[in-house]
Design a protein around this motif. Structure first.
Motif, mmCIF file in Angstrom:
data_model
loop_
_atom_site.group_PDB
_atom_site.id
_atom_site.type_symbol
_atom_site.label_atom_id
_atom_site.label_comp_id
_atom_site.label_asym_id
_atom_site.label_seq_id
_atom_site.Cartn_x
_atom_site.Cartn_y
_atom_site.Cartn_z
ATOM 1 N N SER A 1 33.237 -1.675 6.957
ATOM 2 C CA SER A 1 33.032 -3.120 7.011
ATOM 3 C C SER A 1 33.557 -3.783 5.754
ATOM 4 O O SER A 1 33.400 -3.264 4.648
ATOM 5 C CB SER A 1 31.542 -3.455 7.137
ATOM 6 N N VAL B 1 30.500 -16.429 15.325
ATOM 7 C CA VAL B 1 31.573 -15.442 15.433
ATOM 8 C C VAL B 1 32.919 -16.147 15.516
ATOM 9 O O VAL B 1 33.017 -17.272 16.007
ATOM 10 C CB VAL B 1 31.382 -14.509 16.657
ATOM 11 N N GLY C 1 36.751 -11.732 15.561
ATOM 12 C CA GLY C 1 36.265 -10.425 15.132
ATOM 13 C C GLY C 1 35.391 -10.449 13.882
ATOM 14 O O GLY C 1 35.029 -9.405 13.365
ATOM 15 N N MET C 2 35.079 -11.638 13.392
ATOM 16 C CA MET C 2 34.233 -11.763 12.202
ATOM 17 C C MET C 2 32.882 -12.365 12.578
ATOM 18 O O MET C 2 32.767 -13.055 13.579
ATOM 19 C CB MET C 2 34.897 -12.680 11.166
ATOM 20 N N THR D 1 33.215 -8.202 8.770
ATOM 21 C CA THR D 1 33.934 -7.700 9.933
ATOM 22 C C THR D 1 34.035 -6.181 9.826
ATOM 23 O O THR D 1 34.090 -5.635 8.727
ATOM 24 C CB THR D 1 35.337 -8.332 10.043
ATOM 25 N N ALA E 1 32.735 -8.501 17.709
ATOM 26 C CA ALA E 1 31.846 -8.966 16.650
ATOM 27 C C ALA E 1 30.634 -9.660 17.258
ATOM 28 O O ALA E 1 30.752 -10.346 18.275
ATOM 29 C CB ALA E 1 32.596 -9.931 15.737
#
Length: 162
Positions: free
Chosen positions: A70, A113, A116-117, A152, A160
Motif C-alpha cells: 500500500s 473512492v 483505485g484510491m 491505494t 478500492a
C-alpha cells in the motif's frame, strides 16, 4: 546445546529472509508515493484550518503487509470549528475533485473512492494522538483536529473501498 544453536541460526536465517522480502515489497513505488503526496485534496482545507504544528510535511510512504503493498499520503490540520463543518467542506470538495462517496462505507464515515484510491477524513482524539506518540495536543483535540488520508494498494486488482 548444538541443537539449540542450530535452531537459533535457522530461525535467524528465516527471519532475515522474511524481513528482506518485506522490505523489497515497496521497491519501485517511489513514483507512486510522490504522486499520492501531491494529491490536490491533501492541500485543500476549510477556511480557518491550519497545518498542525509538527505535521508541516505531507506524511507519505509505502508499507507491505500480508502480501499487499500500500502507498499512502496524509495531511493533518487543526480547525477551530466543528467536525460537522469539516465534514460538509469535504463532502463538497472531494466530490468536486472527482472523489465519490463509497456506498459500502459505514454510515457517518467520511470515505471516498477515486481511480483505485481511498480517501478518508479522520477526526483526531487525545487518546489516538497519545497512542501515536504525539502526547497532549489541545490544538488538535479542541475544535476539530483531523487528518486527510489517501491510500491505494499497488499490487492488487482489487477494487478500492472503505
Amino acid at each position: 546445546m548444538s541443537l539449540l544453536l542450530s535452531a537459533v541460526v535457522a530461525a535467524g536465517t528465516l527471519t532475515g529472509c522474511a524481513l528482506q522480502e518485506l522490505a523489497g515489497d515497496c521497491e519501485g513505488t517511489d513514483g507512486r508515493v510522490k504522486e499520492m503526496a501531491g494529491l490536490d485534496i491533501l492541500g485543500s482545507r476549510p477556511a480557518g484550518a491550519t497545518v498542525a504544528r509538527g505535521f508541516e510535511e505531507v506524511d507519505a510512504g509505502c508499507w507491505a503487509d500480508s502480501g499487499d503493498v500500500s502507498v499512502y499520503a496524509s495531511r493533518t490540520y487543526a480547525f477551530p470549528g466543528t467536525p460537522a463543518e469539516v465534514a460538509a467542506y469535504y463532502r463538497t470538495t472531494a466530490v468536486r475533485d472527482g472523489w465519490q462517496p463509497d456506498p459500502e462505507a459505514v454510515s457517518g464515515d467520511l470515505c471516498f473512492v477515486k481511480e483505485g484510491m481511498v480517501l478518508r477524513i479522520v477526526f483526531l482524539t487525545a487518546e489516538g494522538l497519545a497512542e501515536d506518540g504525539h502526547g497532549s495536543r489541545p490544538d488538535l483535540t479542541t475544535g476539530a483536529g483531523y487528518s486527510v488520508e489517501a491510500d491505494t494498494v499497488v499490487n492488487s486488482g482489487a477494487e478500492a473501498g472503505c
